[in-house]
Design an enzyme around this catalytic site. Structure first.
Site, mmCIF file in Angstrom:
data_model
loop_
_atom_site.group_PDB
_atom_site.id
_atom_site.type_symbol
_atom_site.label_atom_id
_atom_site.label_comp_id
_atom_site.label_asym_id
_atom_site.label_seq_id
_atom_site.Cartn_x
_atom_site.Cartn_y
_atom_site.Cartn_z
ATOM 1 C CD GLN A 110 -14.897 -0.585 -2.376
ATOM 2 O OE1 GLN A 110 -16.033 -0.865 -1.987
ATOM 3 N NE2 GLN A 110 -14.342 -1.124 -3.445
ATOM 4 C CG ASP A 155 -2.068 0.983 1.098
ATOM 5 O OD1 ASP A 155 -3.230 0.542 1.008
ATOM 6 O OD2 ASP A 155 -1.799 2.209 1.093
ATOM 7 C CG HIS A 164 -8.715 -2.960 -2.416
ATOM 8 N ND1 HIS A 164 -9.666 -2.227 -3.109
ATOM 9 C CD2 HIS A 164 -8.510 -2.317 -1.253
ATOM 10 C CE1 HIS A 164 -10.018 -1.181 -2.379
ATOM 11 N NE2 HIS A 164 -9.345 -1.216 -1.235
ATOM 12 C CG HIS A 173 -6.798 -3.007 3.129
ATOM 13 N ND1 HIS A 173 -6.103 -1.833 2.959
ATOM 14 C CD2 HIS A 173 -8.020 -2.775 2.596
ATOM 15 C CE1 HIS A 173 -6.874 -0.931 2.371
ATOM 16 N NE2 HIS A 173 -8.046 -1.479 2.137
HETATM 17 P P1 AMP Z 1 -9.820 1.364 0.472
HETATM 18 O O1 AMP Z 1 -9.941 2.669 1.228
HETATM 19 O O2 AMP Z 1 -10.187 0.165 1.259
HETATM 20 O O3 AMP Z 1 -10.537 1.456 -0.859
HETATM 21 O O4 AMP Z 1 -8.278 1.173 0.186
HETATM 22 C C1 AMP Z 1 -7.610 1.772 -0.875
HETATM 23 C C2 AMP Z 1 -6.152 1.706 -0.568
HETATM 24 O O5 AMP Z 1 -5.438 1.923 -1.770
HETATM 25 C C3 AMP Z 1 -5.659 2.753 0.429
HETATM 26 O O6 AMP Z 1 -5.088 2.091 1.551
HETATM 27 C C4 AMP Z 1 -4.629 3.551 -0.368
HETATM 28 O O7 AMP Z 1 -3.531 3.948 0.416
HETATM 29 C C5 AMP Z 1 -4.233 2.569 -1.440
HETATM 30 N N1 AMP Z 1 -3.699 3.138 -2.667
HETATM 31 C C6 AMP Z 1 -4.206 4.138 -3.415
HETATM 32 N N2 AMP Z 1 -3.444 4.373 -4.491
HETATM 33 C C7 AMP Z 1 -2.419 3.488 -4.444
HETATM 34 C C8 AMP Z 1 -1.278 3.219 -5.269
HETATM 35 N N3 AMP Z 1 -1.035 3.907 -6.375
HETATM 36 N N4 AMP Z 1 -0.429 2.235 -4.889
HETATM 37 C C9 AMP Z 1 -0.655 1.520 -3.770
HETATM 38 N N5 AMP Z 1 -1.720 1.714 -2.954
HETATM 39 C C10 AMP Z 1 -2.577 2.696 -3.287
#
Ligand code: AMP
Length: 113
Positions: free
Chosen positions: A93, A29, A99, A101
């Protein structure tokens, strides 16, 4: 696949890859909430858990099995870890490509905020 994760899958933006096979990609992440914070995404674009159907059951199982693999690769399989799939607005989300975590490397609080 218009989300940021679609761009990662197409190689348009980089990621720190942890694991990959035919159906999933796992990467660090970008804004880690714990010393280990890995995201596992299906290569198939499904917006979120709420959009998954019975036809995705094997994929969902594979994503969960991948979490165990990722935990071992990151060395947190013995210390413990948490898997979280945020779903929809109240679930927190923010990226609408499903995805999982995988978080660990420190004691994690409960309940989540
Ligand atoms: P969610 O809030 O459950 O949708 O999680 C989305 C996650 O994607 C967050 O923890 C962000 O930090 C992560 N994220 C967003 N853009 C990127 C990226 N380019 N590379 C890696 N993680 C990302």
């Amino acid at each position: 696949m218009t989300t940021v994760f679609g761009k990662i899958l197409r190689g348009e933006i980089p990621c720190k890859k942890v694991y990959e096979d035919d159906t999933v990609l796992a990467f660090d992440d970008v804004a880690p909430m714990a010393p280990v914070h890995v995201l596992i995404i299906p290569k198939q674009a499904i917006a979120g858990l709420n959009d998954a159907t019975t036809s995705h059951e094997a994929l969902l199982g594979h994503i969960m099995a991948t979490a165990k693999k990722v935990a071992a690769l990151k060395g947190i399989d013995k210390s413990g870890y948490r898997v979280v799939m945020n779903s929809g607005a109240d679930g927190g989300q923010s990226v609408f490509h499903m995805h999982l975590h995988v978080l660990g490397g420190r004691p994690l609080g409960w309940p989540p905020g």
